[in-house]
Write a protein that holds these residues in place. Structure first.
Motif, PDB file in Angstrom:
ATOM      1  N   ARG A   1     -25.392  -1.897 -49.988  1.00  0.00           N
ATOM      2  CA  ARG A   1     -24.432  -2.517 -50.131  1.00  0.00           C
ATOM      3  C   ARG A   1     -23.210  -2.993 -50.008  1.00  0.00           C
ATOM      4  O   ARG A   1     -22.189  -1.433 -50.086  1.00  0.00           O
ATOM      5  CB  ARG A   1     -23.901  -2.065 -51.779  1.00  0.00           C
TER       6      ARG A   1
ATOM      7  N   ASP B   1     -32.824 -10.183 -57.948  1.00  0.00           N
ATOM      8  CA  ASP B   1     -31.332  -9.213 -59.245  1.00  0.00           C
ATOM      9  C   ASP B   1     -30.636  -9.494 -58.426  1.00  0.00           C
ATOM     10  O   ASP B   1     -29.443  -9.646 -58.848  1.00  0.00           O
ATOM     11  CB  ASP B   1     -31.848  -7.752 -58.897  1.00  0.00           C
ATOM     12  N   ALA B   2     -30.139  -9.507 -57.249  1.00  0.00           N
ATOM     13  CA  ALA B   2     -28.913 -10.061 -56.195  1.00  0.00           C
ATOM     14  C   ALA B   2     -28.562 -11.467 -56.178  1.00  0.00           C
ATOM     15  O   ALA B   2     -27.461 -11.120 -56.427  1.00  0.00           O
ATOM     16  CB  ALA B   2     -28.949  -9.289 -55.035  1.00  0.00           C
TER      17      ALA B   2
ATOM     18  N   ASP C   1     -22.171   2.062 -58.592  1.00  0.00           N
ATOM     19  CA  ASP C   1     -22.574   2.655 -57.532  1.00  0.00           C
ATOM     20  C   ASP C   1     -22.798   1.871 -56.699  1.00  0.00           C
ATOM     21  O   ASP C   1     -22.938   0.473 -56.216  1.00  0.00           O
ATOM     22  CB  ASP C   1     -23.937   2.231 -58.413  1.00  0.00           C
TER      23      ASP C   1
ATOM     24  N   ARG D   1     -21.340  -2.087 -56.997  1.00  0.00           N
ATOM     25  CA  ARG D   1     -21.698  -2.321 -57.934  1.00  0.00           C
ATOM     26  C   ARG D   1     -21.132  -1.538 -59.295  1.00  0.00           C
ATOM     27  O   ARG D   1     -21.733  -0.647 -59.253  1.00  0.00           O
ATOM     28  CB  ARG D   1     -23.997  -2.150 -57.656  1.00  0.00           C
ATOM     29  N   GLU D   2     -20.948  -2.763 -60.057  1.00  0.00           N
ATOM     30  CA  GLU D   2     -20.430  -2.871 -61.147  1.00  0.00           C
ATOM     31  C   GLU D   2     -21.941  -2.579 -62.263  1.00  0.00           C
ATOM     32  O   GLU D   2     -22.145  -2.986 -62.419  1.00  0.00           O
ATOM     33  CB  GLU D   2     -19.486  -3.623 -62.037  1.00  0.00           C
ATOM     34  N   HIS D   3     -21.734  -1.265 -62.858  1.00  0.00           N
ATOM     35  CA  HIS D   3     -23.202  -0.608 -63.801  1.00  0.00           C
ATOM     36  C   HIS D   3     -22.542  -0.277 -65.159  1.00  0.00           C
ATOM     37  O   HIS D   3     -22.272   0.497 -65.228  1.00  0.00           O
ATOM     38  CB  HIS D   3     -23.707   0.125 -62.941  1.00  0.00           C
TER      39      HIS D   3
ATOM     40  N   GLU E   1     -19.306  -3.732 -51.276  1.00  0.00           N
ATOM     41  CA  GLU E   1     -19.386  -3.235 -52.512  1.00  0.00           C
ATOM     42  C   GLU E   1     -20.111  -2.679 -53.300  1.00  0.00           C
ATOM     43  O   GLU E   1     -21.460  -2.544 -53.905  1.00  0.00           O
ATOM     44  CB  GLU E   1     -18.358  -4.086 -52.899  1.00  0.00           C
TER      45      GLU E   1
ATOM     46  N   SER F   1     -29.434   1.660 -63.572  1.00  0.00           N
ATOM     47  CA  SER F   1     -28.797   0.860 -61.628  1.00  0.00           C
ATOM     48  C   SER F   1     -29.844   2.258 -60.124  1.00  0.00           C
ATOM     49  O   SER F   1     -29.333   2.560 -59.480  1.00  0.00           O
ATOM     50  CB  SER F   1     -27.595   1.612 -61.535  1.00  0.00           C
TER      51      SER F   1
END
Length: 435
Positions: free
Chosen positions: A304, A392-393, A299, A308-310, A306, A384
């Motif tokens: 971001r 969250d971050a 995502d 985000r792995e979801h 980079e 997501s």
């Protein structure tokens, strides 16, 4: 020997004697002469030039200055130059220094003109169009391919055809930006106008910050952007989407999906809770883990650095589809976002009621998940979105895989009930049973 120099005498005078140079001096103006060099193997004809010779005073050595080749300078021009040199001497100034200063000044002027020309050419390249392209290239470099594609598409349609596209980006004013946005808005494309405004704000902000950000794409630096002309343009609120499918419409939609590549993509889209179709369509075979029935998406939305792995822990129906199509090819799905959108539009038209699109399907999924008792926190993790806060971050490291899997198991059960027509069963109970 001094003579009355004429054009004919200048032309006929040749080297005399054994010395390397011979001279013929003019009666007037004082100091003007002709110098002829002796012919040599390297210069068989010798050379002939006007010169001037004089003294600052009787106690100093003579000053000799070459005026120029007799084939280039006319006699009248040489006389004028000789008088100019004599004038400098009469003022007590060395004409060699004056000449050197003049040459230096000429060089400085030529260099200044060359720099100005180069800057003008550079400004011609650093246009609004070039800034838009460089910004989109920066998005691509960050892995935000869809954002880059969407942004470039908007620029091509609404910015590049305007007269402002060829204007230096640094000279673009807020009034210019306003005219671009207004034209789109007044054509009835309010949402597009708002999005285009945001794209231009982002492009200028990226260029403005580029010199101070080592991570920024370096091609934005030469634009020398110090302010953002798009920022002052009033934001255009995007109308919130309200359309979501009824149970009957969702049943008709599900019943319309077959086993073609695009339909399989749309089925997984629905069974996975309405994931963003672009991210889903980009998934590769390596992103799917059959042993845990977990699909990994990336995502890139938001700010971001980079993507985000979801991770999506799929329930049985989506798992069955992915197991059937996961055959070692690089892409997991043999379809794409564009085909998916076109297929949804086709089904929407066939159903014959209010039209709907991919966003409406995603909204439908979340609306029904709410009615099933799925909490906002779990929905955010599942779809997501809304995960940009500090908590969250930086602090919440729970992967929510069990919670997401429970929600999708209950969601598939809900879809089964819709297909079968039995929608009286409590899905909240189903979630508890799965948990």
């Amino acid at each position: 020997m001094r003579v009355n120099l004429t054009t004919e005498r200048v032309a006929n005078y040749t080297h005399k004697g054994d010395r390397s140079q011979s001279f013929l001096w003019a009666v007037e103006p004082s100091g003007l002469g002709i110098r002829v060099t002796k012919p040599s193997p390297r210069n068989p004809k010798g050379s002939k030039a006007y010169i001037w010779q004089g003294r600052l005073d009787k106690n100093t050595p003579p000053i000799r200055i070459t005026i120029g080749n007799t084939n280039v300078w006319s006699l009248d021009q040489a006389k004028a130059q000789a008088r100019s040199f004599q004038t400098e001497v009469d003022k007590g100034r060395d004409p060699r220094e004056v000449k050197a200063q003049s040459i230096a000044s000429d060089i400085a002027i030529r260099e200044s003109r060359a720099i100005a020309k180069k800057e003008k050419e550079l400004q011609g390249k650093l246009t609004l169009r070039a800034l838009c392209v460089a910004y989109c290239e920066g998005l691509k470099a960050k892995g935000k391919i869809k954002s880059a594609t969407d942004t470039m598409s908007a620029f091509r349609v609404h910015v590049f055809p305007t007269d402002f596209a060829g204007k230096p980006a640094k000279e673009i004013t807020s009034k210019d930006i306003s005219q671009i946005i207004r034209k789109v808005f007044e054509s009835g494309k309010e949402r597009t106008a708002g999005i285009l405004r945001n794209y231009l704000v982002a492009a200028y902000n990226s260029a403005r910050k580029a010199p101070f950000d080592p991570k920024a794409i370096s091609t934005l630096i030469p634009f020398d952007i110090t302010s953002n002309p798009a920022e002052i343009i009033a934001t255009i609120p995007v109308k919130r989407g309200e359309r979501h499918l009824s149970v009957a419409e969702l049943k008709a939609y599900l019943s319309s999906l077959g086993n073609s590549p695009v339909d399989l993509l749309l089925k997984v889209h629905l069974y996975s809770g309405g994931q963003r179709i672009a991210q889903l369509a980009r998934a590769t075979v390596k992103d799917y883990q059959p042993d845990t029935a977990t699909l990994r998406l990336f995502d890139p939305k938001g700010k971001r650095a980079e993507p985000r792995e979801h991770f999506i822990p799929l329930a049985s129906k989506a798992e069955e589809i992915l197991n059937s199509i996961c055959q070692g090819e690089e892409k997991l799905f043999k379809s794409n976002e564009r085909e998916a959108g076109a297929r949804v539009a086709e089904i929407s038209k066939a159903i014959g009621k209010d039209s709907f699109d991919m966003r409406d399907l995603r909204r439908t999924c979340e609306t029904m998940l709410v009615s099933m008792g799925i909490t906002k926190e779990i929905r955010a993790q599942l779809l997501s979105h809304g995960l940009g806060g500090v908590q969250d971050a930086h602090y919440d490291r729970h992967n929510y895989l069990n919670e997401k899997r429970n929600a999708l198991v209950a969601w598939e059960s809900k879809l089964d009930e819709i297909i079968s027509g039995n929608t009286n069963k409590s899905n909240v109970t189903s979630i508890k049973q799965v948990a």
